[in-house]
Design an enzyme around this catalytic site. Structure first.
Site, mmCIF file in Angstrom:
data_model
loop_
_atom_site.group_PDB
_atom_site.id
_atom_site.type_symbol
_atom_site.label_atom_id
_atom_site.label_comp_id
_atom_site.label_asym_id
_atom_site.label_seq_id
_atom_site.Cartn_x
_atom_site.Cartn_y
_atom_site.Cartn_z
ATOM 1 N N LYS A 74 20.585 56.362 -10.560
ATOM 2 C CA LYS A 74 20.884 57.704 -10.230
ATOM 3 C C LYS A 74 21.762 58.224 -11.691
ATOM 4 O O LYS A 74 21.687 59.575 -11.723
ATOM 5 C CB LYS A 74 22.300 57.376 -9.598
ATOM 6 C CG LYS A 74 21.454 57.839 -7.613
ATOM 7 C CD LYS A 74 22.681 57.668 -6.340
ATOM 8 C CE LYS A 74 21.656 57.578 -5.533
ATOM 9 N NZ LYS A 74 22.524 57.826 -4.730
ATOM 10 N N ASP A 110 23.837 64.637 -2.625
ATOM 11 C CA ASP A 110 25.008 63.515 -2.353
ATOM 12 C C ASP A 110 25.796 63.947 -2.106
ATOM 13 O O ASP A 110 26.908 63.731 -0.854
ATOM 14 C CB ASP A 110 24.402 62.615 -3.046
ATOM 15 C CG ASP A 110 23.602 60.971 -3.272
ATOM 16 O OD1 ASP A 110 22.838 61.065 -1.705
ATOM 17 O OD2 ASP A 110 23.508 60.612 -3.526
#
Ligand code: NAP
Length: 294
Positions: A74, A110
């Protein structure tokens, strides 16, 4: 970007327990959209770089309409994209990629997925939040808590990794954030002012379901809420310990659904059918358990 067909996928390593293909395939079918969602295993660098370059080229050619990114990529993926959304730029981690014009754009769902599910499941009053871990997910969680006014501690085994992120947060004006080693004495020293514990490490995730990120000799903070980002198994060692201590606790299934719904909306421009997504995830989890995986 609207499309006739949505070829979607997930970059990460390992991907054995991912529920994303089930969730997104169900969403496409529920909205009668043509498309598919594939796992795109990408080993850690340098081994994975050729895979990444190939997948991003396919996206630039219009052969892929959307990507998710997961562990452990990520943060490193930022260098390969043309632009970041404000959320991804502020957090320094990307879990969604979409195309806008000629550009590949990195986004982060997220953070908002976590905040929405935290509010829905535990709705804790703003206080002291202890985040275990300093990877992409921990960044999203810590940033979200800081924005809401929490006092945040990031407990990490690599202090330099966490320290870099704290510097980034401070540059954004968040001063009530600090780092500590992920060690029993250090955690004990702030435990009494901690009203929320968030596990943002993979510890407890299948197949290591007997492990907990919380020190075995330390009681959980009195009166705290516990959020474990791990979602397989349905209950982790950490959430079981919290429930046993009478503390409100949840695993990360709700966050998984919400971040997926927000990703789907970025790619298709259509509202994601969240109940369908949840049902697909629950069915996939049940079959994973039948296979003895979690
Ligand atoms: P990541 O970028 O690889 O970061 C993982 C973090 O955990 C790193 O700080 C790592 O420390 C630490 N860590 C790993 N193993 C550890 C251990 N045995 N003891 C202590 N610390 C350890 O991964 P991520 O993307 O942040 O994801 C973390 C977890 O959150 C994964 O289980 C993922 O599935 C889950 N997650 C769930 C959702 C959801 O929607 N529910 C969303 C995102 C992530 P080092 O830096 O020292 O390696």
């Amino acid at each position: 970007m609207r499309s006739d067909t949505y070829h979607l996928g997930l970059l990460g390593w390992p991907l054995r327990y991912s529920l994303s293909p089930d969730i997104h395939t169900a969403a496409l079918q529920a909205l009668d959209l043509d498309g598919d969602y594939h796992l795109l295993p990408m080993p850690p660098f340098p081994a994975g770089e050729a895979t990444l370059i190939g997948v991003l080229e396919r996206m630039r050619r219009g052969e892929l309409q959307g990507l998710n990114v997961t562990v452990p990529h990520k943060q490193m993926i930022l260098d390969y994209l043309d632009r970041l959304t404000p959320a991804a730029g502020a957090i320094g981690a990307v879990n969604v990629i979409f195309r806008e014009g000629e550009d590949l754009v990195g986004d982060n769902t997220d953070r908002d997925g976590f905040l929405k599910d935290l509010e829905t499941t535990l709705s804790p009053a703003v206080g002291g939040g202890l985040v275990l871990g300093a990877g992409g997910a921990a960044r999203a969680v810590a940033h979200g808590l800081c924005e809401l006014g929490w006092r945040v501690w990031i407990a990490a085994r690599q202090l330099s990794r966490a320290g870099d992120f704290v510097d980034v947060l401070r540059e954004q004006g968040f001063q009530s954030v600090s780092v500590l080693p992920l060690e029993t004495d250090e955690i004990e020293s702030i435990s009494s002012v901690c009203t929320l514990v968030v596990n943002a490490t993979p510890v407890g995730m299948a197949p290591q379901t007997e492990a907990s990120p919380w020190p075995s000799t330390l009681a959980l903070p009195l009166g705290a809420s516990v959020y474990d980002l791990v979602y397989i198994p349905e209950e982790t060692m950490l959430t079981k310990a919290a429930s046993k201590a009478g503390l409100p606790a949840t695993t990360g299934l709700g966050m998984l659904i919400e971040q997926a719904a927000l990703s789907f909306e970025r790619w298709t421009g259509q509202p994601a059918p969240r109940t369908v997504l949840r049902q697909a995830a629950l069915e996939a989890m049940a079959s994973t358990q039948r296979m003895g995986g979690a």
